[in-house]
Design a protein around this motif. Sequence first.
Motif, PDB file in Angstrom:
ATOM      1  N   LEU A  10     -14.871  20.898  10.057  1.00 19.77           N
ATOM      2  CA  LEU A  10     -15.375  21.285   8.740  1.00 19.77           C
ATOM      3  C   LEU A  10     -16.235  22.548   8.814  1.00 19.77           C
ATOM      4  CD1 LEU A  10     -16.207  17.792   7.212  1.00 19.77           C
ATOM      5  CD2 LEU A  10     -14.543  19.445   6.335  1.00 19.77           C
ATOM      6  N   ASN A  14     -15.317  26.305   6.975  1.00 16.67           N
ATOM      7  CA  ASN A  14     -16.238  26.925   6.027  1.00 16.67           C
ATOM      8  C   ASN A  14     -16.795  28.252   6.518  1.00 16.67           C
ATOM      9  OD1 ASN A  14     -17.185  25.168   3.501  1.00 16.67           O
ATOM     10  ND2 ASN A  14     -16.502  23.801   5.149  1.00 16.67           N
ATOM     11  N   ALA A  15     -16.265  28.773   7.626  1.00 18.70           N
ATOM     12  CA  ALA A  15     -16.784  30.023   8.177  1.00 18.70           C
ATOM     13  C   ALA A  15     -15.632  30.963   8.491  1.00 18.70           C
ATOM     14  CB  ALA A  15     -17.588  29.742   9.449  1.00 18.70           C
ATOM     15  N   GLU A 260     -23.386  22.784  -2.085  1.00 19.40           N
ATOM     16  CA  GLU A 260     -22.219  21.948  -1.790  1.00 19.40           C
ATOM     17  C   GLU A 260     -22.462  21.295  -0.432  1.00 19.40           C
ATOM     18  OE1 GLU A 260     -17.598  22.349  -0.258  1.00 19.40           O
ATOM     19  OE2 GLU A 260     -18.689  24.138  -0.916  1.00 19.40           O
ATOM     20  N   VAL A 262     -21.245  19.728   2.625  1.00 23.06           N
ATOM     21  CA  VAL A 262     -19.958  19.645   3.318  1.00 23.06           C
ATOM     22  C   VAL A 262     -19.849  18.331   4.072  1.00 23.06           C
ATOM     23  CG1 VAL A 262     -18.440  20.761   5.005  1.00 23.06           C
ATOM     24  CG2 VAL A 262     -19.865  22.158   3.490  1.00 23.06           C
ATOM     25  N   ARG A 278     -23.320  24.362   2.003  1.00 20.15           N
ATOM     26  CA  ARG A 278     -23.196  25.758   1.568  1.00 20.15           C
ATOM     27  C   ARG A 278     -23.999  25.913   0.285  1.00 20.15           C
ATOM     28  NH1 ARG A 278     -18.650  28.529   3.297  1.00 20.15           N
ATOM     29  NH2 ARG A 278     -19.762  30.308   2.366  1.00 20.15           N
ATOM     30  N   PHE A 284     -25.715  29.341   4.694  1.00 19.28           N
ATOM     31  CA  PHE A 284     -25.308  28.126   5.395  1.00 19.28           C
ATOM     32  C   PHE A 284     -26.576  27.309   5.632  1.00 19.28           C
ATOM     33  CE2 PHE A 284     -22.194  31.313   6.778  1.00 19.28           C
ATOM     34  CZ  PHE A 284     -21.003  30.668   6.494  1.00 19.28           C
TER      35      PHE A 284
END
Length: 401
Positions: A10, A14-15, A260, A262, A278, A284
């Motif tokens: 995950l 996201n990166a 959000e 994650v 995020r 982050f």
Amino acid sequence: MISYNEAIDLIAANAVRAAARTVSLSDALGQILAEDVVASLNLPPFRNSAMDGFAIKRTEVAAGQASEIGATVAAGDVTPTDQAPVVRIMTGALVSSAYDAVIPIEQAEVSGQSVVFAHIPAAGANIREAGEDVAQGEAVLNAGESVTPEKLALLAALGVREVSVITLPDVHVFSTGNELSDGGNLSEAMIHNSNGPYLLAAARRAGLVAHDGGIIRDEAQNLVAAIQAIKTPSIIITTGAVSKGEKDFVPEALKALGAEIVFHRINLRPGKPILFARLPQGHFYFGLPGNPVAAAVGWRFFVQALVRQLSGLGRERPLVAKLKAPVVKGNGLYQFLKAGFELTPDGLRAEVLDGQESFKLKSLAQGHGYIALPEAAKTYEAGEAVEAFLYDATSLFEVGE
């Protein structure tokens, strides 16, 4: 609750690799290269002598016979017009194509302006050819590599003055808790803050710009205000207030910020409550547990996983170590155990340390890293191979002491 591997996946999802910037070589240490570096010249750039001695024309000299010494060529001199069969030469001096070997000064008998050699070496002896180390056009470093002092030396020798590196976000570290002292003597029920100094030091050791956000007292609005004050997209790390207790206000603060989430909670020991989010501002966010070893594991395996992804490095590959003694693993949690490592002729050996509880710092300081054991309960025998992770590459210097 998700698995350790799902959490790492995950983070990767996201990166994306961060943008590049150009820095001078003097500012490149510890930075991640954004592009391959291709040699623009040969190294050595010209044919030169490997030692002090005499450059010779092998067809014009003979063993045991005196030869006249011509000019002396020092490092930095242009090749002399003297075409004598022998010239005196210094280490690093240019060797013209007319000369096909160098004889060390220790293997010559000099008398005035003549010299006698006991034997004549093979062609090319003691001569460093142009491009023998690096050929012009050769890729010497690859994108994703960290600039070490050794790599910096190579770049400097090639005349590189600037490099393109990954622009990683700054790190902001906050420690939460009414129990934390901000210095001085401890009052009753207070403790010194160790998580903040650890995370700042670890981030800086990794080449990141790290900011000390200080201590956030146990109110959600305090954290909200601190994060709102950060104007550029960053990696924000907090320790504590992330579990399910009455004072664990991090989820409330993140909701107020429009974050959000994650993931929150991992099938892991130590570090089960770890949270990754995020934020709309581009941040982050890592909410790490307050116990110091859980915070250290959060940095080493989750924050660093994000940094690797942003740097274009991908997932870290573990080392392999053999256990010095049996280890009995219960429960169904993925587990990181503090360990000491020793380099032996048989490879890396791991010793699981006493004091595995997540509040115990002495064993963290005594170790060199962690071994990782998957979820299944199992007895690991002495000599069995396990995955191993050092605190940092420099930890190898201490192994075996």
